[in-house]
Scaffold this motif. Structure first.
Motif, PDB file in Angstrom:
ATOM      1  N   ILE A 285      32.893  33.535  55.590  1.00  0.00           N
ATOM      2  CA  ILE A 285      33.598  33.382  54.420  1.00  0.00           C
ATOM      3  C   ILE A 285      34.317  34.979  53.457  1.00  0.00           C
ATOM      4  N   PHE A 286      35.912  35.001  52.747  1.00  0.00           N
ATOM      5  CA  PHE A 286      35.739  35.620  52.591  1.00  0.00           C
ATOM      6  C   PHE A 286      36.373  35.377  50.592  1.00  0.00           C
ATOM      7  N   TYR A 287      36.528  36.465  49.951  1.00  0.00           N
ATOM      8  CA  TYR A 287      36.738  35.813  48.132  1.00  0.00           C
ATOM      9  C   TYR A 287      36.910  37.964  47.865  1.00  0.00           C
ATOM     10  N   ARG A 288      37.717  36.697  46.526  1.00  0.00           N
ATOM     11  CA  ARG A 288      38.289  38.210  45.897  1.00  0.00           C
ATOM     12  C   ARG A 288      37.748  37.526  43.889  1.00  0.00           C
ATOM     13  N   ILE A 289      37.493  38.532  43.510  1.00  0.00           N
ATOM     14  CA  ILE A 289      37.915  38.825  42.112  1.00  0.00           C
ATOM     15  C   ILE A 289      38.719  39.166  41.015  1.00  0.00           C
ATOM     16  N   THR A 290      39.735  37.439  40.649  1.00  0.00           N
ATOM     17  CA  THR A 290      40.524  38.799  39.748  1.00  0.00           C
ATOM     18  C   THR A 290      40.922  37.885  38.239  1.00  0.00           C
ATOM     19  N   ALA A 291      41.136  39.403  37.378  1.00  0.00           N
ATOM     20  CA  ALA A 291      40.712  38.888  35.973  1.00  0.00           C
ATOM     21  C   ALA A 291      41.746  39.057  34.953  1.00  0.00           C
ATOM     22  N   LYS A 292      41.994  39.041  34.008  1.00  0.00           N
ATOM     23  CA  LYS A 292      43.482  38.653  32.953  1.00  0.00           C
ATOM     24  C   LYS A 292      42.765  38.696  31.715  1.00  0.00           C
ATOM     25  N   ASP A 293      43.556  39.847  31.180  1.00  0.00           N
ATOM     26  CA  ASP A 293      43.443  39.884  28.948  1.00  0.00           C
ATOM     27  C   ASP A 293      44.256  38.936  28.574  1.00  0.00           C
ATOM     28  N   GLU A 294      44.687  38.945  27.203  1.00  0.00           N
ATOM     29  CA  GLU A 294      45.503  38.696  26.467  1.00  0.00           C
ATOM     30  C   GLU A 294      46.574  39.463  26.239  1.00  0.00           C
ATOM     31  N   SER A 295      46.381  40.620  27.373  1.00  0.00           N
ATOM     32  CA  SER A 295      48.009  41.821  27.148  1.00  0.00           C
ATOM     33  C   SER A 295      48.349  41.496  28.098  1.00  0.00           C
ATOM     34  N   GLY A 296      48.676  40.712  28.924  1.00  0.00           N
ATOM     35  CA  GLY A 296      49.182  39.851  30.297  1.00  0.00           C
ATOM     36  C   GLY A 296      48.411  40.711  31.140  1.00  0.00           C
ATOM     37  N   ASN A 297      47.422  41.721  31.309  1.00  0.00           N
ATOM     38  CA  ASN A 297      47.305  43.123  32.870  1.00  0.00           C
ATOM     39  C   ASN A 297      46.235  42.373  33.180  1.00  0.00           C
ATOM     40  N   THR A 298      46.415  42.428  34.097  1.00  0.00           N
ATOM     41  CA  THR A 298      46.068  41.462  35.900  1.00  0.00           C
ATOM     42  C   THR A 298      44.667  42.849  36.347  1.00  0.00           C
ATOM     43  N   ALA A 299      43.474  42.246  36.455  1.00  0.00           N
ATOM     44  CA  ALA A 299      42.809  43.826  37.782  1.00  0.00           C
ATOM     45  C   ALA A 299      42.642  42.422  38.520  1.00  0.00           C
ATOM     46  N   VAL A 300      41.675  43.219  39.983  1.00  0.00           N
ATOM     47  CA  VAL A 300      41.243  42.541  41.350  1.00  0.00           C
ATOM     48  C   VAL A 300      40.900  43.400  41.579  1.00  0.00           C
ATOM     49  N   THR A 301      39.585  42.757  42.781  1.00  0.00           N
ATOM     50  CA  THR A 301      38.778  43.269  43.823  1.00  0.00           C
ATOM     51  C   THR A 301      38.979  43.672  45.088  1.00  0.00           C
ATOM     52  N   PRO A 302      38.949  44.638  45.366  1.00  0.00           N
ATOM     53  CA  PRO A 302      38.717  44.371  46.872  1.00  0.00           C
ATOM     54  C   PRO A 302      38.339  42.905  47.785  1.00  0.00           C
ATOM     55  N   VAL A 303      38.669  42.490  48.856  1.00  0.00           N
ATOM     56  CA  VAL A 303      38.051  41.074  49.445  1.00  0.00           C
ATOM     57  C   VAL A 303      37.291  41.487  49.757  1.00  0.00           C
ATOM     58  N   TYR A 304      35.789  40.832  49.759  1.00  0.00           N
ATOM     59  CA  TYR A 304      34.503  40.748  49.883  1.00  0.00           C
ATOM     60  C   TYR A 304      34.169  40.238  51.441  1.00  0.00           C
ATOM     61  N   THR A 305      33.522  39.441  52.271  1.00  0.00           N
ATOM     62  CA  THR A 305      33.148  38.441  53.518  1.00  0.00           C
ATOM     63  C   THR A 305      32.228  39.174  53.446  1.00  0.00           C
ATOM     64  N   PHE A 306      31.190  37.824  54.268  1.00  0.00           N
ATOM     65  CA  PHE A 306      29.549  38.012  54.927  1.00  0.00           C
ATOM     66  C   PHE A 306      29.987  36.589  55.523  1.00  0.00           C
ATOM     67  N   THR A 307      28.791  36.122  56.515  1.00  0.00           N
ATOM     68  CA  THR A 307      28.854  35.911  57.700  1.00  0.00           C
ATOM     69  C   THR A 307      27.490  34.888  57.852  1.00  0.00           C
ATOM     70  N   LEU A 308      27.720  33.889  57.802  1.00  0.00           N
ATOM     71  CA  LEU A 308      26.530  32.522  57.321  1.00  0.00           C
ATOM     72  C   LEU A 308      25.546  32.873  58.838  1.00  0.00           C
ATOM     73  N   THR A 309      24.386  33.165  58.699  1.00  0.00           N
ATOM     74  CA  THR A 309      23.237  33.023  60.055  1.00  0.00           C
ATOM     75  C   THR A 309      22.744  32.070  59.939  1.00  0.00           C
ATOM     76  N   GLU A 310      21.738  31.795  61.449  1.00  0.00           N
ATOM     77  CA  GLU A 310      20.781  31.133  61.643  1.00  0.00           C
ATOM     78  C   GLU A 310      19.630  31.306  60.672  1.00  0.00           C
ATOM     79  N   THR A 311      19.379  29.896  60.176  1.00  0.00           N
ATOM     80  CA  THR A 311      17.417  30.345  59.131  1.00  0.00           C
ATOM     81  C   THR A 311      16.731  30.642  60.226  1.00  0.00           C
TER      82      THR A 311
END
Length: 389
Positions: free
Chosen positions: A362-388
């Motif tokens: 699974i890959f994921y990334r967070i994006t944020a915007k404010d009322e001035s129209g600015n945008t910020a993003v994080t790097p793309v994070y990843t993890f893999t499910l392992t067996e219980t």
């Protein structure tokens, strides 16, 4: 004594086989005449071609043999029915196994589940009835089946024919084993993008060099962004694949994408079109990204994602976008959701994982915007499910 008159049921089956062959070819033409194939890899298009062509040949042969009362067509029909029943039972068991993973299906999906189960049973019953009908004495007699010395006489009269058929089958089996067997481990060697700095409306193509795969099918290669498989995929040569985005992007568009080949997933690549604004006039920032648990297992019902988002003006939106890839090239998916504020500038959301198997990446990334129209993003994070454990 062989009855020359054709039973009515055999005639009906022959007509149905002919209609099935024509319907399959028409379905293939319809598939290739619309834009659905744009979202399919060349690997799966080849599988579809091979499947439809083989089925059309088998069904046309079956229809001809049934109308003429040819002995081999009876055996062909029985073999196809037995294989069909086995595949249908397997599909039913897989469906029931998948259904058992859901603790309480919602009322919306219950009608779909019931209808799907009924369809599985109806198809099994139809296969069983046809199989029973073909074993009736008058039907077997029409095909010249049922005499005590049938097998012996066939072997004596058709020795050369049998040897020829066996030899052809062995050759075909050998070619298939060679053509459909991967030549080695699949690896993504390199990925490049043209144009490197695209403008709005430009056609964007990604070239991936991939080793491995089979001579006939190549590699199941695909490009994924926003949780979707996109792009017209073509093979340039034995180990290079071209992914062309089907639609142009507007100015300021930013996407992150990965290449999947077999069960391998590439690193994350960033696509930016035109001028992507990254002004920090309002000091918009995303910090303290926390994933709980850090090492999810198949017993984890959901992975909680939290982040601290700050700005000198009001935050208008914080989103969590993710893509997931199941092990052994068995599928992919994605999601896009709004992260909710939980005080102290912290925003939270979750990625549900209770229905995913071990090895799911699974890959994921967070994006944020404010009322001035600015945008910020994080790097793309990843993890893999392992067996219980």
């Amino acid at each position: 004594m062989i009855i020359s008159k054709r039973p009515l049921g055999v005639t009906i089956l022959a007509i149905l086989a002919f209609i099935g062959a024509i319907a399959g070819v028409c379905n293939l033409i319809v598939l290739l005449s619309n834009d659905m194939y744009l979202h399919m890899t060349s690997y799966f298009l080849r599988i579809i071609w091979i499947r439809y062509i083989i089925m059309a040949i088998l069904l046309l042969s079956l229809a001809y043999g049934f109308l003429k009362g040819l002995r081999w067509s009876w055996f062909l029909g029985m073999i196809m029915l037995v294989i069909g029943i086995i595949l249908q039972v397997r599909g039913t068991l897989i469906f029931l196994g998948t259904l058992s993973a859901y603790r309480s299906p919602s009322e919306i999906f219950m009608p779909y589940i019931i209808v799907t189960f009924i369809v599985f049973l109806v198809i099994l019953v139809i296969y069983g009835l046809i199989l029973f009908y073909l074993t009736r004495p008058h039907v077997k007699t029409y095909f010249g089946i049922g005499q005590p010395d049938d097998i012996t006489s066939i072997v004596k009269v058709s020795k050369r024919t049998i040897v020829f058929i066996v030899a052809v089958l062995v050759i075909i089996a050998g070619i298939c084993i060679w053509g459909f067997t991967p030549s080695g481990d699949i690896n993504i060697i390199s990925v490049s993008q043209t144009l490197e700095n695209p403008h709005p409306g430009d056609t964007i193509t990604v070239i991936a060099e991939i080793s491995g795969g089979s001579p006939f099918l190549g590699v199941s290669a695909s490009l994924h962004y926003s949780g979707r498989m996109e792009g017209t995929v073509t093979s340039i040569d034995n180990n290079k694949y071209s992914f062309t985005f089907p639609h142009p992007f507007e100015d300021g568009t930013e996407k992150w994408y990965v290449i999947r080949a077999g069960d391998k997933v590439s690193e994350v690549y960033i696509l930016q079109v035109g001028h992507v604004e990254r002004s920090n006039i309002t000091s918009l920032a995303i910090t303290d990204v926390i994933q709980t648990p850090e090492k999810p297992t198949t017993a984890t019902s959901s992975v909680e994602i939290s982040a601290k988002v700050t700005s000198n003006v009001t935050i208008s939106e914080v989103t969590l976008e993710h893509m997931r890839f199941y092990e052994h090239d068995s599928g992919s998916g994605g999601g896009y959701g709004t992260m909710q504020p939980h005080g102290n500038d912290t925003y939270e959301d979750s990625i549900h994982s209770q229905y995913y198997e071990s090895g799911t990446q699974i890959f994921y990334r967070i994006t944020a915007k404010d009322e001035s129209g600015n945008t910020a993003v994080t790097p793309v994070y990843t993890f893999t499910l392992t067996e219980t454990v």
